[in-house]
Design a protein around this motif. Sequence first.
Motif, PDB file in Angstrom:
ATOM      1  N   PRO A   1       0.822  -1.214   0.000  1.00 51.31           N
ATOM      2  CA  PRO A   1       0.000   0.000   0.000  1.00 51.31           C
ATOM      3  C   PRO A   1       0.854   1.261   0.000  1.00 51.31           C
ATOM      4  N   THR A   2       0.327   2.309  -0.586  1.00 52.40           N
ATOM      5  CA  THR A   2       1.012   3.606  -0.643  1.00 52.40           C
ATOM      6  C   THR A   2       0.042   4.700  -0.220  1.00 52.40           C
TER       7      THR A   2
ATOM      8  N   THR B   1       9.504  11.794   7.871  1.00 60.19           N
ATOM      9  CA  THR B   1      10.721  11.066   8.229  1.00 60.19           C
ATOM     10  C   THR B   1      10.657   9.576   7.904  1.00 60.19           C
ATOM     11  N   ASN B   2       9.468   9.005   7.910  1.00 65.14           N
ATOM     12  CA  ASN B   2       9.339   7.575   7.605  1.00 65.14           C
ATOM     13  C   ASN B   2       7.892   7.244   7.294  1.00 65.14           C
ATOM     14  N   LEU B   3       7.686   6.145   6.572  1.00 66.26           N
ATOM     15  CA  LEU B   3       6.357   5.640   6.267  1.00 66.26           C
ATOM     16  C   LEU B   3       6.227   4.223   6.823  1.00 66.26           C
ATOM     17  N   ASP B   4       5.053   3.909   7.377  1.00 62.04           N
ATOM     18  CA  ASP B   4       4.777   2.592   7.948  1.00 62.04           C
ATOM     19  C   ASP B   4       3.632   1.963   7.156  1.00 62.04           C
ATOM     20  N   PRO B   5       3.943   1.165   6.115  1.00 63.21           N
ATOM     21  CA  PRO B   5       2.885   0.574   5.280  1.00 63.21           C
ATOM     22  C   PRO B   5       1.965  -0.369   6.045  1.00 63.21           C
TER      23      PRO B   5
ATOM     24  N   GLN C   1      -0.203   2.084   7.862  1.00 65.05           N
ATOM     25  CA  GLN C   1      -0.550   3.252   7.043  1.00 65.05           C
ATOM     26  C   GLN C   1      -0.398   4.553   7.829  1.00 65.05           C
ATOM     27  N   LEU C   2       0.810   4.729   8.361  1.00 61.64           N
ATOM     28  CA  LEU C   2       1.152   5.910   9.147  1.00 61.64           C
ATOM     29  C   LEU C   2       2.376   6.591   8.548  1.00 61.64           C
ATOM     30  N   ALA C   3       2.494   7.884   8.822  1.00 65.39           N
ATOM     31  CA  ALA C   3       3.664   8.661   8.401  1.00 65.39           C
ATOM     32  C   ALA C   3       4.300   9.309   9.615  1.00 65.39           C
ATOM     33  N   GLY C   4       5.626   9.221   9.722  1.00 65.34           N
ATOM     34  CA  GLY C   4       6.346   9.943  10.765  1.00 65.34           C
ATOM     35  C   GLY C   4       6.537  11.386  10.321  1.00 65.34           C
ATOM     36  N   VAL C   5       6.135  12.326  11.164  1.00 66.83           N
ATOM     37  CA  VAL C   5       6.166  13.742  10.813  1.00 66.83           C
ATOM     38  C   VAL C   5       6.979  14.510  11.855  1.00 66.83           C
TER      39      VAL C   5
END
Length: 335
Positions: A7-8, A35-39, A42-46
């Motif tokens: 997933p993206t 800073t990072n993506l967690d597929p 479905q989370l993004a490090g901000v």
Amino acid sequence: MATLKEPTPPRPIAPGDVVAAFSEYLGEWTAAQITNLDPDHQLAGVLHLDWSGPEPVSVAELGEVVPLSRTRGFCTGQLAHCHYEWVLPRSYKVIGTLPLLHDQPAQSYAFGWGMGLDLAIERRRRQGDESKWSDPWAKSITGTELNESLAGPADPDVETRRAGRGIADQAAAAAKVLHAEHGGDVHIATLMLSFDLATGRAGVIEAGSPQVWRQRGKNVERLFFAAQPPLGIIDEGTYAPQEFHVLPGDRLVIVSDGVYAAHSPGGEAYEERGLARAITAATLLPAADVPGAVLRELTRHRDAVADDDALVLCLDWRGRSSPSGRLTPPAMEPI
């Protein structure tokens, strides 16, 4: 055979991207870096930046880019770095990319990107305003109301705990209930444990910020587990228990971030030295008296009145007695 596509994010974002948005808290634009993506979740490090100003077109207009560092309460010295759902809000825009300003994954979670909130609070503090921040857009809910939300099962026909389901299913069901009722606006930082009485094998889900410390004999150490999203922050998520082992005589002390992250007047976090000393000093106390002892030492350690919850739980593991009356040792070598 077809392979499943990873997933993206719905709107393309990638580590290094700099995102800009207008902040209601500041009354002007501010920025953050992915800073990072967690597929899997479905989370993004901000990572929020210490900048605000007129609407930027490119990263060059930000000047010298500096991560925002918190200077209040138990968060002192921590970067404003958090996991959010990786759906980039419509009003936000990517204005370019930069080398990562921080190469470690975020360790906290929240719903809604809330751009500018941390910066607004920090600026009030820098101006000498120490009054408690009141968010006019915050959603208020009590612990009792949260408990009521979780009182019934996600599926009326299945009560996961009484049905013998493991902690992974229990975590997923609770997360689903909270997200369905509150849409991600409310979440619970949780630590879930399960034990096999016969072997000492334990499973743990660290869904948020609590820490586990173990005392074995004279040795006191923190047990590290991979952080997973707090319950309720995402709709559909998979929780994976991690295993460790306990021996008869082991003591487990579980503490919230209001305990381990509290700072002394000199800026030292309680977890650096003070927490292990407090646990060691309470060695001869029964488990029921350990939380009070740890909190009394915390009061002497910190530099101000607590601005977050301070929760301590102590569990002494004795194992299961065999027919001979002797404690049954674990069947496997513990970590």
